[in-house]
Design a protein around this motif. Structure first.
Motif, short mmCIF file in Angstrom:
data_model
loop_
_atom_site.label_atom_id
_atom_site.label_comp_id
_atom_site.label_asym_id
_atom_site.label_seq_id
_atom_site.Cartn_x
_atom_site.Cartn_y
_atom_site.Cartn_z
N ALA A 94 -3.07 0.68 -3.72
CA ALA A 94 -2.86 -0.64 -3.14
C ALA A 94 -2.59 -1.59 -4.29
O ALA A 94 -3.37 -1.65 -5.23
CB ALA A 94 -4.09 -1.08 -2.37
N MET A 109 -9.89 -2.13 -0.17
CA MET A 109 -8.79 -3.07 0.05
C MET A 109 -9.32 -4.50 0.13
O MET A 109 -8.83 -5.40 -0.56
CB MET A 109 -8.07 -2.68 1.34
CG MET A 109 -7.08 -3.71 1.83
SD MET A 109 -5.55 -3.65 0.89
CE MET A 109 -4.58 -2.71 2.08
N VAL A 124 0.85 -1.17 0.00
CA VAL A 124 0.00 0.00 0.00
C VAL A 124 0.89 1.23 0.00
O VAL A 124 1.59 1.50 0.97
CB VAL A 124 -0.95 0.03 1.22
CG1 VAL A 124 -1.88 1.24 1.12
CG2 VAL A 124 -1.75 -1.24 1.28
N SER A 172 -11.97 3.06 2.17
CA SER A 172 -10.62 2.53 1.91
C SER A 172 -10.51 1.07 2.28
O SER A 172 -9.98 0.25 1.52
CB SER A 172 -9.58 3.31 2.72
OG SER A 172 -9.45 4.61 2.24
N VAL A 197 -8.40 3.84 -1.53
CA VAL A 197 -7.36 3.32 -0.65
C VAL A 197 -6.37 4.44 -0.30
O VAL A 197 -5.69 4.38 0.72
CB VAL A 197 -6.63 2.15 -1.35
CG1 VAL A 197 -5.51 1.63 -0.48
CG2 VAL A 197 -7.60 1.05 -1.69
N THR A 198 -6.36 5.44 -1.13
CA THR A 198 -5.26 6.39 -1.02
C THR A 198 -5.41 7.43 0.08
O THR A 198 -4.44 8.08 0.43
CB THR A 198 -5.08 7.16 -2.35
OG1 THR A 198 -6.23 8.00 -2.53
CG2 THR A 198 -4.96 6.23 -3.51
#
Lengths: 516, 516
Positions: A263, A398, A259, A394, A288-289
C-alpha cells in the motif's frame, strides 16, 4: 483528446535547397523546428541523417518530425511524410511486479489505439520482488530476469501492433512506470542494493534512454522514458500515479492510496507532497499484501447481506457459479458479518449469531459463504477465522498508515475532501464496506474517487505532452518521503485499528449509525 | 602541455551512501560532477549505469569521470578508478582524401602518445573524391566506401594501441577533421548531393556521435566529434586548421592557405573571416592540384643553382640517387630556371641559355634536370615544357585566388604581416622559390609560417579542451564563404598571373632585384 500543443510530433515544411539557400539538409530541418520547440538546442540522430536526403527532397516536403528531449536537449528521432496514413505512436507501460499493462497511443492525437495486459513473465522466477532480487545476485540470474521481461514486452508489443495492423517501427516513444526494483531489472541494473542497507538504488532518474539499448523492438531510434523513483521503496509507478491524479496541482490537500503488492500513500497539494509506502517492517509483514485480489471467472467480487432473509447476495465474475472470493468480496463479506453481528469488534466469529453457518475444521472456525449445493466447486466455500484475522491486520495496517501520514503533517483524515483510490483495489472495492470495517476513514462516500490504473494513466499522460518531463521532476522533488518507523506509537495506533471499525468509535460515526 | 581546466576528464570523490545520504549511486556521482562542469544538465549512459554500483562502492571511490558534451547537455561516458595506471585517451584524426593521420592523446595531460599515418583505403575505388562520390551513387558502393575507411581506421587504431600497449577501450573521445565528402562517406551519409546543384551536404554540423554508431572500435561509449563544414566545398579539415592557426583570435588580419587536393584560403582576424576554396570551375581544372607532391625515397625535394658552375645542387629524400621530382622540388627548379634566364617570363624554356640541357621528345622541349649518369633510374630525369606550363597554371591559379580574396575585403596581399602555409605543401615548400615564380606574394620571408598538418593540429586541440566546442561553432559561423566566380575579371587576373613572376613586376620587387 485533442493534439497537445507540446506534443512530441511537430509538422513542419522544409524549404527546398537552392543556390541561394544552400544550407545542408539537416540544418534546414532544424531551422524549421527551432521556432516550434523554442530552443536552439537540438540535434539529429545519426541513423536518421542517413535517410535524410531522400526524405527532404520529396516533392512535398511537409514532414512530421518526431522529437524527444533530455533535459534541455532535443533530438529529432523520426521523420514521416506529412500525409503518412499510418499513425505515429507511443506506448505506455505499467510495469507491475505481477501484471504488465501496455497501451498504444497515437502521439499526434493522444487517442488510445489499443491496450493489452499480461502476467509479468518474471513470476516464473518468483511471485514477489524479493525472490527476484535474490535471484539477480548472480549475474546470470539478473540477465535471465531482464530477458524474461524484455522478451515478454517485445512479444506483447508485437501482438498489440499486429492487432492494430501497425509496424512496431511506428512506435517512437515509450513511457514506463514501475517500482524501483522492476525498473532496475528492466534496465539491466543490479537491484542488489535496493534491499540491503542503506537501501540505495543505482539510479533515481533514469530519464530517457534508447529503446534499442534496452533491447525493445520499437523504432530503432525510439526513446523510452522511465519514471523516476525517490528511493528503493517509492517507485516510478507512484510518481506516474501522482501525475495522473493531479493532486500536485490541487489547492486542497488530497490523499492518494495505491494498493498493489504494497500500500502506497501520498498526501499533499500544490505546495507539498508527503508519501510513504506500506512496507513497514516485520510487524506488518504480509499485512496489506495478503488480501488475495486474484480475480478470475466465478470469483466472488461483491457480497451483500439481507437482514430479513438472512441471505447473502453474491456477485461473481462473469456471473458463473462461485468458486472463491477476492479482496473486494472479502471486504464486503467482513463488513456484512460485522454489521449483522456475526463478527465481534475484535473480528472474531460469533457462532451463536451465524445462523448455522459455522464449521470447525482442524480446530479453526470456518464461515460457510456458499454451500456445496450452489457453489461452482461442489464443496462449501468457506472463510476461516485465520483469513479474517489476516484481513483485520491488513485493514489495521492500512488505517494506521493513513493516520500516521496525516498526523505527520498535523491534519486528520476527516478533513480530507477528496480521497483517490488507485489500482485494482480502487476499481473494485466498495468504499461503504471498507469504511464499515475501518479500513478507510469515515468520509462522505462521494469523497472516494477511483482512479483505475493510475501508473498507466500517468505513463499515457507523458506521451501526450513533452512538458510533463518538468512536471514529473517537480513532483519527484516536492515529495517528502516518510519512513514508517514501527515504533511504540505506531504499534499503539496499529493495535487500536485492529478493532472493528476502531477502538475509537467516534472516528466512524456512520458505521455506528448502521449498527444501531 | 599541462592538463586543461576544461578537459574532458574530471577527478571527483564520491561520498559513501548511508541511511542519512540515501541518494542513488548515479545521483551521487552526478552531484559530485555538477560543480565541476558548472551545469545541472548531465546524464549517464545506460551501459555505464550497469557498471556503476561496482565502481562507486570500491573502498577508495576517487574516480576519473570521462565526460562529453552536446551543446549544453553533458554525458558521463566513462569512469575509471582515480589511480588507474592506464591512461585515458582520445584520438585525433585527419581524414584526408589520400592520406589519413591518427594521433593518440592522453586526455588528462594533453600529451601526444603516438602517431600513425596510412593511405586512405578508398584510394582503391578512386584516387579523387569525385570518382568515389559517383561510386557511392549505388547504396552498395556507398557501403563499400564506408567499410573501407572504417575498417582501415579500426585496423590502424588497433596497431597504434598495440604499439602503446593500450586497450582500444581506453579511447573515449575522438575528433575527426575531414573535407565534407570524406566526412559524409565516413558517417555513412549519402554524398550524392555534394557534387550536384545546388551542392547541398546532408549536414553542416555533425557534432558528437557515438563511436559505436559509426562502427569505430573504441570504448563502447566513446564519442566522436566531427568538425563542421560550411558547405560542400569548405570542410571540417579547414575549420580545424583555422582553430589550430588561431587566426580567428588575432587582431591583425592574417592569411592561411592549405594546399592539399585543392587550395583553400582563409583570410581574417578576430572580427571576421573570409574563405574560398580553389575548385574554381573548369578554367582552373587540375590547376592547383597537378603539382604532384607524391614524395618518396630518391625524389628530388630541393633544387638550387650555382650561377658560377652552372650546376644544380639537388637534395633527395633519404639522400638516394634521384628518381623523380616532387612539388617543392619543381617549384625550386622553376625558380632557378627563371632567375638564371633559362625560362622566360612566359614560362617557356630558352634553349640558348640552357647549357645544352634541352632535349626534343615528341615535338616537346624537355629540360634535363639529372643526367642518366647520376640518376637513380639509369635514364635522364627531365621536365617537359608541358610540365612547366602546368606548374605555371597552378601558380597563377594560386596567386589569383589569393589576390581575389584580398581584394574582396579591400586589402592587398602586401599588407599581410603573417601568412600561414599549412599541409605538406607548407612544410616542404621554399617560400623564396614560390615568391620567385610569383606563386606566393612578395612578403618578407619571415612572414611565412609553416603550420604543418593543421587539420590534425585542430583535432588535437579539440581533445584538450571542451570549450573548443563553442570556439569551433564561432569560427564556422563567422566565416563568409566567397564563391570564386570565374568571370572576366578573374580571368584577367589569372592571365596576368601566368607570367613570371607577374605582368605587374612592381608586385615582386625582391624578385626583380635578384634578376638584376
Amino acid at each position: 483528446m485533442t493534439k497537445s500543443q507540446n506534443g512530441w510530433v511537430k509538422k513542419v515544411s522544409i524549404p527546398k535547397p537552392s543556390l541561394q539557400n544552400n544550407t545542408a539538409d539537416a540544418e534546414r530541418v532544424l531551422a524549421a523546428l527551432k521556432p516550434e520547440i523554442k530552443s536552439e538546442n537540438i540535434s539529429i540522430d545519426l541513423d536518421l541523417l542517413r535517410d535524410l536526403p531522400g526524405l527532404v527532397r520529396e516533392p512535398n516536403s511537409s514532414l512530421n518530425c518526431i522529437l524527444c528531449r533530455k533535459n534541455t536537449h532535443w533530438s529529432l528521432i523520426g521523420l514521416s511524410p506529412g500525409e503518412d496514413p499510418s499513425p505515429i505512436t507511443g506506448i505506455a507501460v505499467d510495469l507491475g511486479t505481477s501484471r504488465v499493462v501496455l497501451r498504444l497511443v497515437n502521439l499526434c492525437t493522444g487517442n488510445i489505439l489499443a491496450e493489452n495486459a499480461f502476467d509479468n513473465p518474471q513470476v516464473s522466477i518468483g511471485p514477489d520482488i524479493l525472490t527476484r532480487i535474490h535471484h539477480a545476485d548472480h549475474p546470470e540470474g539478473q540477465k535471465e530476469l531482464r530477458a524474461l521481461i524484455i522478451d515478454g514486452l517485445n512479444r506483447e508489443i508485437l501482438r498489440l501492433c499486429r492487432n492494430c495492423r501497425l509496424e512496431p517501427e511506428r512506435i517512437y516513444l515509450s513511457a514506463v512506470a514501475g517500482n524501483t526494483a522492476m525498473t532496475h531489472l528492466f534496465m539491466g541494473l543490479d537491484p542488489k542494493w535496493i534491499i540491503r542497507e542503506p537501501y540505495i538504488p543505482v539510479i533515481n532518474r533514469p530519464g530517457l534512454v534508447k529503446a534499442a539499448d534496452l533491447g525493445l523492438g520499437l523504432n530503432p531510434l525510439a526513446r523510452v522514458f522511465i519514471f523516476p523513483n525517490i528511493g528503493s521503496y517509492f517507485g516510478g509507478d507512484l510518481i506516474a500515479g501522482i501525475l495522473y491524479s493531479g493532486i500536485h496541482r490541487r489547492d486542497e490537500t488530497t490523499l492518494l492510496v495505491d494498493v498493489g503488492t504494497n500500500a502506497e500513500v501520498v498526501l499533499g497539494n500544490k505546495n507539498w507532497l508527503i508519501a510513504c509506502a506500506g512496507a513497514a517492517g516485520p510487524a506488518l509483514e504480509g499485512g496489506v499484501t495478503k488480501m488475495g485480489m486474484m480475480a478470475g471467472p466465478g470469483v466472488i467480487e461483491q457480497v451483500a447481506f439481507d437482514p430479513g432473509s438472512k441471505q447473502f447476495q453474491i456477485t461473481t465474475i462473469d456471473d458463473l457459479p462461485p468458486v472463491g472470493i477476492c479482496g473486494s468480496g472479502l471486504i464486503d463479506l467482513a463488513a456484512c458479518l460485522f454489521l449483522s453481528g456475526m463478527l465481534d469488534i475484535r473480528g472474531k466469529l460469533v457462532p451463536d449469531r451465524c445462523h448455522g453457518r459455522i464449521r470447525e475444521k482442524e480446530g479453526l472456525k470456518h464461515f460457510v459463504v456458499v454451500s456445496s449445493k450452489t457453489s461452482g466447486t461442489g464443496t462449501d466455500l468457506t472463510i476461516s477465522q485465520a483469513d479474517l484475522d489476516s484481513l483485520i491486520r491488513s485493514k489495521a495496517a492500512m488505517y494506521t498508515i493513513l493516520e500516521t501520514i496525516s498526523q505527520s503533517v498535523g491534519t486528520t483524515l476527516r478533513d480530507l475532501s477528496t480521497f483517490f483510490v488507485a489500482g485494482t483495489f480502487g476499481s473494485f472495492i466498495n468504499p461503504h464496506s471498507a469504511i464499515s470495517i475501518g479500513m478507510l476513514p469515515d468520509l462522505p462516500i462521494e469523497s472516494y474517487r477511483s482512479l483505475g490504473n493510475s501508473s498507466l494513466g500517468g505513463a499515457t499522460r507523458f506521451l501526450a505532452d513533452s512538458d510533463h518531463l518538468e512536471e514529473i521532476d517537480r513532483i519527484r522533488d516536492s515529495i517528502t518521503y516518510l519512513e514508517l518507523n514501527v515504533n511504540q506509537e505506531f504499534m499503539n495506533r496499529f493495535s487500536a485499528a485492529k478493532f472493528l471499525p476502531h477502538t475509537n468509535a467516534d472516528l466512524f460515526p456512520s458505521v455506528m449509525r448502521k449498527m444501531l
